[in-house]
Design an enzyme around this catalytic site. Structure first.
Site, PDB file in Angstrom:
ATOM      1  N   GLU A 144       0.811  -1.226   0.000  1.00 12.84           N
ATOM      2  CA  GLU A 144       0.000   0.000   0.000  1.00 12.84           C
ATOM      3  C   GLU A 144       0.842   1.273   0.000  1.00 12.84           C
ATOM      4  OE1 GLU A 144      -2.859  -0.199   3.173  1.00 12.84           O
ATOM      5  OE2 GLU A 144      -4.162  -1.523   2.055  1.00 12.84           O
ATOM      6  N   GLU A 315      -6.793  -7.604  -0.543  1.00 13.73           N
ATOM      7  CA  GLU A 315      -7.285  -7.698   0.840  1.00 13.73           C
ATOM      8  C   GLU A 315      -8.772  -7.365   0.837  1.00 13.73           C
ATOM      9  OE1 GLU A 315      -4.968  -5.215   3.434  1.00 13.73           O
ATOM     10  OE2 GLU A 315      -3.067  -5.906   2.603  1.00 13.73           O
ATOM     11  N   GLN A 364      -5.324  -6.181  16.718  1.00 13.85           N
ATOM     12  CA  GLN A 364      -5.964  -7.276  17.474  1.00 13.85           C
ATOM     13  C   GLN A 364      -7.487  -7.205  17.410  1.00 13.85           C
ATOM     14  OE1 GLN A 364      -5.638  -6.323  21.977  1.00 13.85           O
ATOM     15  NE2 GLN A 364      -3.670  -5.792  21.116  1.00 13.85           N
ATOM     16  N   HIS A 366      -9.135  -6.504  14.664  1.00 12.89           N
ATOM     17  CA  HIS A 366      -9.488  -6.676  13.250  1.00 12.89           C
ATOM     18  C   HIS A 366      -9.843  -8.140  12.989  1.00 12.89           C
ATOM     19  CE1 HIS A 366      -9.158  -6.692   8.899  1.00 12.89           C
ATOM     20  NE2 HIS A 366      -8.823  -5.425   8.868  1.00 12.89           N
TER      21      HIS A 366
HETATM   22  C1  GAL Z   1      -4.522  -2.604   4.987  1.00 12.45           C
HETATM   23  C2  GAL Z   1      -3.112  -3.139   5.129  1.00 12.45           C
HETATM   24  C3  GAL Z   1      -3.076  -4.403   5.960  1.00 12.45           C
HETATM   25  C4  GAL Z   1      -3.915  -4.242   7.187  1.00 12.45           C
HETATM   26  C5  GAL Z   1      -5.312  -3.882   6.799  1.00 12.45           C
HETATM   27  C6  GAL Z   1      -6.255  -3.752   7.977  1.00 12.45           C
HETATM   28  O1  GAL Z   1      -4.511  -1.241   4.737  1.00 12.45           O
HETATM   29  O2  GAL Z   1      -2.532  -3.401   3.884  1.00 12.45           O
HETATM   30  O3  GAL Z   1      -1.751  -4.687   6.300  1.00 12.45           O
HETATM   31  O4  GAL Z   1      -3.364  -3.246   7.988  1.00 12.45           O
HETATM   32  O5  GAL Z   1      -5.307  -2.667   6.126  1.00 12.45           O
HETATM   33  O6  GAL Z   1      -7.558  -3.437   7.560  1.00 12.45           O
END
Ligand code: GAL
Length: 632
Positions: A144, A315, A364, A366
């Protein structure tokens, strides 16, 4: 193409005894890709120059032996603590000159040569070691770029790099002074070494100065990524990917994407709704558990273009996240809906973040597909449902959409530098245009400004473009379809001055913007027959007939197949403007029930219900979070 699922996994977070079982459970769920490694530098090189590859080798072997394809990340988003002893000045400085310190991630300045050299070293070591590994089927560069506001850095390294960049661009201080208009306020320079960064000035810096710094900063991200891409290519045939973050426009994603094979982005619909989408309170409450009905699709279409057709969700939000102001749980079915929507827009892979919720450190709270105790979290069942959907869908094939929306990163920088009205945002404007197209039931391709591909579309929208380029002007000149531009389109030269003849100087349209005004919240201009202008209004002069009018002047002027929009419209106004432009282009408009969205690809028509109530479409009832499709 048959889409696949993936998951983000951190072997270094878990007891090695768990790896094989985790891998087997991933495979049993129907997951075929696993992304690892992107934050593991402190375990790969615990002290400067001494590597520990053994654990990573065993992790790749365990995952691969279970049948998973590995995406291996380069760890450069998280330099270990010892790196700061090597390069005490590698940290980015914020606009107030404060260092952005160690203790989280992304603590580096893109301009720092010493850090870049260490990135080259670790990426080379990684690429040599795993470039030919049969389980490593793709690479991710860094993580990112630009997230946490990290594109711009006001460090000494950035200042020196910027001076060199300016010297190459302008060749002489005189040329720079002329381009920027430095005679204004006696800002003229006698030497490039006198030029500073555009922060800590008494009042606003020259917008041309700020714009060049934005260009330079974007180029630094491109360079940083290219260094890694070249090394990886030298040692591996696997495709190269970066995971971009939604809503980030600080660097030119098209330029970074040109060095990679596949674009991907990280989709967190509920976090984005509360944190990043400019929508009213009522909408926020209404969509709190579903996310904005257009935000994901917009980014899917954007990254399809950034990847030159090939793109993933790297993601996907699997449950509540931790980083938004509030973090609700998705409505049951939404994780499935988000995944299928990505597939409808052409995603090759949808990969969930993350496999198991980590009980420690920043994230933690998430969710993962598994709870911290390894029991299934609700996201796991939805991922399994998507696997069944993928089988039922069969091949999903894409086609060209009937509408192209031009998206240009430099325009985002320009209006950030000179909003003229506090709430003017380029992404916001482009997104409002996109939403209106979607409400009209139209599928959209988002494209960069300088592509001949635009010429093939019945309808092209060019909202808020900073400066015409020769290519885009030539495309518009020859285009046989409808082009709808404005507001603000073509309103500056590349040097950030007002062009004469005055804007928009749009080929095929005899029209001049004689003055512009920004409108504070609550100040509105009524459009005759329905709809409002807010935030921004331009006064037009010329023979082109006004198709939408107001007491203050024409809001939409159109002559033949060239149309210009003089203001920032509310939803009702946009719907009328899109209806008129689509009608002139011969496109059928199918206004959709509130909260329902469709996506046409070559093989299927998909419908998605984001509304919190059931919706009927095409003979089917979709429950909240429901998805339907029809073969085409
Ligand atoms: C993204 C990131 C991940 C994690 C995720 C949490 O922005 O690439 O590493 O932090 O958010 O939602």
């Amino acid at each position: 193409m048959t889409p696949e699922l993936g998951v983000c996994y951190y072997p270094e977070h878990w007891d090695e005894a768990l790896w094989a079982e985790d891998a087997a459970r991933m495979v049993a769920t129907g997951i075929s890709w696993v992304r690892i490694g992107e934050f593991a530098w402190s375990r790969l090189e615990p002290t400067s120059g001494s590597y520990d590859w053994a654990w990573l080798g065993r992790a790749i072997e365990t995952l691969g032996a279970a049948g998973l394809k590995v995406v291996l990340g380069t760890p450069t988003a998280t330099p270990p603590r010892w790196m700061l002893d090597r390069h005490p000045d590698m940290l980015a400085l914020d606009a107030d000159g404060r260092p952005r310190g160690f203790g989280s991630r992304r603590h580096y300045c893109f301009s720092h040569e010493g850090y870049l050299a260490d990135c080259r070293r670790i990426v080379t070591a990684l690429a040599k070691r795993y470039g030919a590994n049969r389980h490593v089927a793709a690479w991710q560069t860094d993580n990112e770029y630009g997230c946490h506001d990290t594109t711009l850095s006001y460090s000494a390294a950035a200042r020196d790099g910027f001076r060199n960049w300016l010297a190459q661009r302008y060749q002489s201080p005189d040329a720079l002074n002329r381009a920027w208009g430095n005679v204004f306020w006696s800002m003229e320079y006698a030497d490039f070494s006198e030029v500073g960064l555009p922060n800590l000035t008494v009042t606003e810096p020259n917008p041309a100065h700020a714009m060049d710094f934005r260009r330079y900063s974007s180029d630094m991200v491109v360079r940083f990524n290219r260094v890694q891409a070249e090394i990886l290519r030298a040692h591996s045939d696997a495709p190269l990917i970066h995971n971009y973050m939604g809503n980030i426009t600080d660097f030119d994603h098209f330029a970074v994407g040109a060095d990679l094979d596949i674009a991907s982005w990280d989709s967190y619909p509920l976090g984005f709704l509360l944190d990043r989408v400019d929508t009213g309170e009522a909408e926020r409450r209404r969509y709190a558990r579903q996310g904005d009905p257009d935000f994901q699709a917009f980014h899917h279409d954007l990254y399809r273009a950034v990847g030159g057709g090939r793109w993933w969700v790297m993601e996907q939000q699997p449950g509540p996240v931790n980083w938004a102001p509030w973090n609700p749980a998705p409505l049951p079915g939404m994780v499935r809906l988000w995944s299928l929507e990505a597939i409808a827009h052409g995603a090759e892979v949808v990969s969930y973040f993350r496999w198991r919720q980590a009980p420690f450190a920043q994230e933690q709270m998430h969710a993962g597909l598994l709870r911290p105790d390894s029991a299934p979290a609700p996201g796991l069942g939805e991922a399994a449902a998507v696997v069944e959907d993928i089988t039922a869908l069969g091949e999903v094939r894409q086609e060209e959409a009937p509408v192209a929306l031009v998206f240009d990163y430099p325009s985002a920088w320009a209006w950030d530098i000179q909003p003229q009205g506090r709430d003017f945002s380029y992404l916001g404007l482009a997104f409002d245009a996109y939403r209106a197209l979607r409400r009209a039931g139209l599928s959209v391709d988002i494209l960069p400004p300088d592509t001949e591909r635009l010429a093939g579309y019945p309808l092209v929208l060019i909202p808020g473009l900073f400066a015409w380029t020769d290519t885009l002007r030539a495309v518009v000149e020859r285009h046989t379809g409808v082009v709808l531009a404005g507001p603000r389109t073509g309103s500056k030269t590349a040097d950030f001055s007002i062009p004469v003849p005055l804007p928009p100087a749009m080929p095929g349209l005899d029209l001049t913007v004689t003055r512009v005004e920004s409108l504070a919240p609550g100040i509105e201009i009524e459009i005759e027959g329905g709809g409002l202008v807010r935030r921004w209004f331009e006064h037009l002069e010329g023979p082109a007939p006004g198709l939408l009018r107001s007491a203050a002047g024409d809001v939409l002027a159109m002559e033949g197949k060239r149309a210009y929009l003089a203001g920032w419209l509310d939803a009702a106004g946009w719907d009328r403007a899109i209806g008129l432009a689509a009608g002139a282009a011969g496109l059928e408009v199918d206004p959709l029930p509130e909260g329902l969205r469709i996506r046409d690809c070559a093989s299927h028509r998909f419908a998605f219900n984001y509304a919190p109530e059931p919706r009927s479409y095409n003979g089917r009832t979709l429950e909240p979070g429901g998805v339907a499709w029809w073969p085409r």
